[in-house]
Scaffold this motif. Structure first.
Motif, PDB file in Angstrom:
ATOM      1  N   ALA A  66       0.838  -1.253  -0.118  1.00  0.00           N
ATOM      2  CA  ALA A  66      -0.068  -0.012   0.138  1.00  0.00           C
ATOM      3  C   ALA A  66       0.872   1.319   0.065  1.00  0.00           C
ATOM      4  O   ALA A  66       0.454   2.101  -0.354  1.00  0.00           O
ATOM      5  CB  ALA A  66      -0.882  -0.245   1.133  1.00  0.00           C
ATOM      6  N   ILE A  67       1.945   1.138   0.432  1.00  0.00           N
ATOM      7  CA  ILE A  67       2.893   2.378   0.533  1.00  0.00           C
ATOM      8  C   ILE A  67       3.323   2.646  -0.787  1.00  0.00           C
ATOM      9  O   ILE A  67       3.724   3.825  -1.146  1.00  0.00           O
ATOM     10  CB  ILE A  67       4.089   2.108   1.354  1.00  0.00           C
ATOM     11  N   PHE A  68       3.518   1.643  -1.661  1.00  0.00           N
ATOM     12  CA  PHE A  68       4.182   1.784  -3.194  1.00  0.00           C
ATOM     13  C   PHE A  68       3.052   2.529  -4.156  1.00  0.00           C
ATOM     14  O   PHE A  68       3.316   2.771  -5.370  1.00  0.00           O
ATOM     15  CB  PHE A  68       4.736   0.713  -3.802  1.00  0.00           C
ATOM     16  N   GLY A 119      -9.992  14.486  -9.454  1.00  0.00           N
ATOM     17  CA  GLY A 119     -10.528  12.938  -8.753  1.00  0.00           C
ATOM     18  C   GLY A 119      -9.100  12.252  -8.330  1.00  0.00           C
ATOM     19  O   GLY A 119      -9.318  11.420  -7.336  1.00  0.00           O
ATOM     20  N   VAL A 120      -8.280  12.181  -9.267  1.00  0.00           N
ATOM     21  CA  VAL A 120      -6.991  11.310  -8.895  1.00  0.00           C
ATOM     22  C   VAL A 120      -6.197  11.970  -7.746  1.00  0.00           C
ATOM     23  O   VAL A 120      -6.042  11.188  -6.872  1.00  0.00           O
ATOM     24  CB  VAL A 120      -6.090  11.300 -10.066  1.00  0.00           C
ATOM     25  N   LEU A 121      -6.499  13.367  -7.745  1.00  0.00           N
ATOM     26  CA  LEU A 121      -5.689  14.021  -6.562  1.00  0.00           C
ATOM     27  C   LEU A 121      -6.251  13.734  -5.263  1.00  0.00           C
ATOM     28  O   LEU A 121      -5.829  13.475  -4.207  1.00  0.00           O
ATOM     29  CB  LEU A 121      -5.770  15.423  -6.908  1.00  0.00           C
ATOM     30  N   ALA A 122      -7.583  13.689  -5.274  1.00  0.00           N
ATOM     31  CA  ALA A 122      -8.636  13.524  -4.308  1.00  0.00           C
ATOM     32  C   ALA A 122      -8.219  11.908  -3.627  1.00  0.00           C
ATOM     33  O   ALA A 122      -8.204  11.585  -2.555  1.00  0.00           O
ATOM     34  CB  ALA A 122     -10.137  13.665  -4.326  1.00  0.00           C
ATOM     35  N   GLY A 123      -8.192  11.159  -4.709  1.00  0.00           N
ATOM     36  CA  GLY A 123      -8.063   9.589  -4.479  1.00  0.00           C
ATOM     37  C   GLY A 123      -6.636   9.614  -3.728  1.00  0.00           C
ATOM     38  O   GLY A 123      -6.375   8.882  -2.683  1.00  0.00           O
ATOM     39  N   ALA A 124      -5.580  10.252  -4.185  1.00  0.00           N
ATOM     40  CA  ALA A 124      -4.168  10.312  -3.748  1.00  0.00           C
ATOM     41  C   ALA A 124      -4.291  10.679  -2.188  1.00  0.00           C
ATOM     42  O   ALA A 124      -3.512  10.097  -1.195  1.00  0.00           O
ATOM     43  CB  ALA A 124      -3.396  11.213  -4.463  1.00  0.00           C
ATOM     44  N   PHE A 125      -4.975  11.786  -2.075  1.00  0.00           N
ATOM     45  CA  PHE A 125      -4.969  12.214  -0.363  1.00  0.00           C
ATOM     46  C   PHE A 125      -5.653  11.278   0.546  1.00  0.00           C
ATOM     47  O   PHE A 125      -5.633  10.992   1.665  1.00  0.00           O
ATOM     48  CB  PHE A 125      -5.660  13.715  -0.446  1.00  0.00           C
ATOM     49  N   GLY A 126      -6.887  10.744  -0.292  1.00  0.00           N
ATOM     50  CA  GLY A 126      -7.688   9.788   0.776  1.00  0.00           C
ATOM     51  C   GLY A 126      -7.093   8.413   0.953  1.00  0.00           C
ATOM     52  O   GLY A 126      -6.885   8.045   2.069  1.00  0.00           O
ATOM     53  N   ILE A 151      -2.322   6.852   7.167  1.00  0.00           N
ATOM     54  CA  ILE A 151      -1.960   7.483   8.420  1.00  0.00           C
ATOM     55  C   ILE A 151      -2.939   6.937   9.555  1.00  0.00           C
ATOM     56  O   ILE A 151      -2.564   6.663  10.630  1.00  0.00           O
ATOM     57  CB  ILE A 151      -2.096   8.994   8.314  1.00  0.00           C
ATOM     58  N   ILE A 152      -4.245   6.670   9.005  1.00  0.00           N
ATOM     59  CA  ILE A 152      -5.121   6.372  10.191  1.00  0.00           C
ATOM     60  C   ILE A 152      -4.862   4.823  10.444  1.00  0.00           C
ATOM     61  O   ILE A 152      -4.943   4.495  11.470  1.00  0.00           O
ATOM     62  CB  ILE A 152      -6.522   6.468   9.717  1.00  0.00           C
ATOM     63  N   GLU A 153      -4.417   4.115   9.651  1.00  0.00           N
ATOM     64  CA  GLU A 153      -4.311   2.683   9.808  1.00  0.00           C
ATOM     65  C   GLU A 153      -2.984   2.669  10.644  1.00  0.00           C
ATOM     66  O   GLU A 153      -3.039   1.847  11.351  1.00  0.00           O
ATOM     67  CB  GLU A 153      -3.917   1.928   8.484  1.00  0.00           C
ATOM     68  N   MET A 154      -2.180   3.288  10.405  1.00  0.00           N
ATOM     69  CA  MET A 154      -0.862   3.359  11.200  1.00  0.00           C
ATOM     70  C   MET A 154      -1.074   3.768  12.641  1.00  0.00           C
ATOM     71  O   MET A 154      -0.395   3.248  13.717  1.00  0.00           O
ATOM     72  CB  MET A 154       0.395   4.277  10.495  1.00  0.00           C
ATOM     73  N   LYS A 155      -1.831   4.635  12.751  1.00  0.00           N
ATOM     74  CA  LYS A 155      -2.289   4.885  13.984  1.00  0.00           C
ATOM     75  C   LYS A 155      -3.157   4.120  14.827  1.00  0.00           C
ATOM     76  O   LYS A 155      -2.778   3.932  16.135  1.00  0.00           O
ATOM     77  CB  LYS A 155      -3.399   6.221  14.222  1.00  0.00           C
TER      78      LYS A 155
END
Length: 75
Positions: free
Chosen positions: A24-26, A55-62, A68-72
């Motif tokens: 997921a990081i890649f 749309g792609v930019l919003a997907g990237a931020f999502g 970040i949430i998963e790591m937290k």
């Protein structure tokens, strides 16, 4: 060796750890080059270009927020 400490004798599950990096990081390596390609390829269609780009930019931020949430929550 005490047989009670052997997980195979207890019927316990031996967990196998994943090896290698989390994939997921890649994902940014896939969508980062797509952003300039969208801008260049769809120069003649500005409405489609902007909608697809944002749309792609919003997907990237999502995706970043998800990581970040998963790591937290996993620590």
């Amino acid at each position: 060796m005490d047989s009670s400490s052997d997980p195979s004798q207890k019927g316990g599950v031996a967990w196998k750890h994943k090896r290698g990096p989390p994939l997921a990081i890649f994902v940014p390596l896939i969508y980062a080059p797509i952003l300039p390609v969208i801008r260049i390829a769809l120069r003649k269609k500005p409405v489609l270009r902007d909608r697809l780009f944002y749309g792609v930019l919003a997907g990237a931020f999502g995706h970043g927020l998800y990581l970040i949430i998963e790591m937290k929550w996993t620590n």
